[in-house]
Scaffold this active site. Sequence first.
Site, short mmCIF file in Angstrom:
data_model
loop_
_atom_site.label_atom_id
_atom_site.label_comp_id
_atom_site.label_asym_id
_atom_site.label_seq_id
_atom_site.Cartn_x
_atom_site.Cartn_y
_atom_site.Cartn_z
N ASP A 244 0.84 -1.20 0.00
CA ASP A 244 0.00 0.00 0.00
C ASP A 244 0.88 1.25 0.00
O ASP A 244 0.56 2.24 -0.67
CB ASP A 244 -0.91 0.05 1.24
CG ASP A 244 -1.74 -1.21 1.39
OD1 ASP A 244 -2.06 -1.84 0.36
OD2 ASP A 244 -2.04 -1.58 2.55
C1 26A Z 1 -11.66 -7.53 1.81
N1 26A Z 1 -10.38 -7.60 2.49
C2 26A Z 1 -9.89 -8.92 2.77
C3 26A Z 1 -9.66 -6.44 2.78
C4 26A Z 1 -8.44 -6.45 3.49
C5 26A Z 1 -7.77 -5.22 3.66
N2 26A Z 1 -8.25 -4.06 3.18
C6 26A Z 1 -9.42 -4.12 2.53
N3 26A Z 1 -10.13 -5.27 2.33
N4 26A Z 1 -7.70 -7.41 4.09
C7 26A Z 1 -6.61 -6.81 4.61
N5 26A Z 1 -6.66 -5.48 4.37
C8 26A Z 1 -5.70 -4.44 4.76
O1 26A Z 1 -4.52 -4.63 4.05
C9 26A Z 1 -3.55 -3.84 4.71
C10 26A Z 1 -2.17 -4.30 4.33
O2 26A Z 1 -1.96 -4.19 2.97
C11 26A Z 1 -5.30 -4.48 6.21
O3 26A Z 1 -6.17 -3.69 6.98
C12 26A Z 1 -3.87 -3.94 6.19
O4 26A Z 1 -3.77 -2.66 6.77
#
Ligand code: 26A
Length: 337
Positions: A292
């Site tokens: 990110d």
């Molecule tokens: C729908 N899902 C599985 C998710 C996520 C996500 N953000 C949005 N949708 N699963 C994990 N994360 C976020 O990814 C970040 C790391 O790249 C986490 O909250 C974490 O901060």
Amino acid sequence: MGNPLLDMQVVNKPELLDKYGLKPNDAILAEGKQADIYDDLQANYQVEYVAGGAAQNAARGAQYVLPEGSTAYLGAVGSDKLADQLRAANDKEGLHSAYQVVDDKPTGACAVIITGHDRSLCTTLGAAESFSPSHLDKPEIKGLIERAQNFYLGGFFLTHGLESALVLAKHAAEKNKPFAMNLSAPFIPQFFKSQVDEILPYVDVLIGNESEAEAYAASHEWDTKDIPTIAQKLAALPKKNESTARIVVITQGASSTVAASTSSSLVPSGLQTYPVEALASDKIVDTNGAGDAFAGGFLGARALGKSVDEAVEAGHKMGQMNVQLSGPTFKFPKVQI
Ligand code: 26A
């Protein structure tokens, strides 16, 4: 636009991976067998609570390299303390929270299990899943969309929010504004293939990592695992806005980043490989949010008019900063990127 989540991060408890059937390095939606993980972490482990949600992290990353007041973020939260914590984190870093607030569900959460340099992400979306296109019709939000010059969608949002995502994507194509998307996780191109296929023609900038690119290739029966080949094929897929070529950027952790485009004015020779400066292992705190941070740095630099070469460099610097800190965070006071 994405899923606002509060990360509940636990370090060096590998037994949690076995207990909840998690892979060391993955991102998934919690199923029945993981339903208890959030209560378990809070009751029995030392948890670090930190603002997360992949696209929200990237938006904070973009704001880091942009002038004050440049970014706004759309997503749905509950009416609760978790949402207040996310707002406070965004306020501190100058990201405007343009949240939809839903009353009947809690703010989403992500269990982050760190083992060595791996991170396992297990998410319960809660209110994030209730984002509705009606939020985009509110005058204040319409104004934001009109004023926006660049858009970024977390691919994760496609598990529930294709209709809302398409509103932004179509606006961007009509107004000739760049629309960027992240593949987010292997399960997105794997299990939400039709949603990805529907939005991809609107995507001007596609960002992902090597396992996501491979998952896209596998789900489309491309019969190759070669990242430069996959990046070039993704770049060449049809596009709605034919006035600009697509840029595809695939990161590979500590290995080199690959960029592809059908236009060599965007990516020199149509395909470039950018080495990543290796960090000493003992300097890495955790890799939660590294991708990110890369996306934020890359898109922020592009919004400033920088070349793809310069934007990849900004992405690498932001990623490198991020892995030296705990969770999806950045260094303050700011350092020059
Ligand atoms: C729908 N899902 C599985 C998710 C996520 C996500 N953000 C949005 N949708 N699963 C994990 N994360 C976020 O990814 C970040 C790391 O790249 C986490 O909250 C974490 O901060």
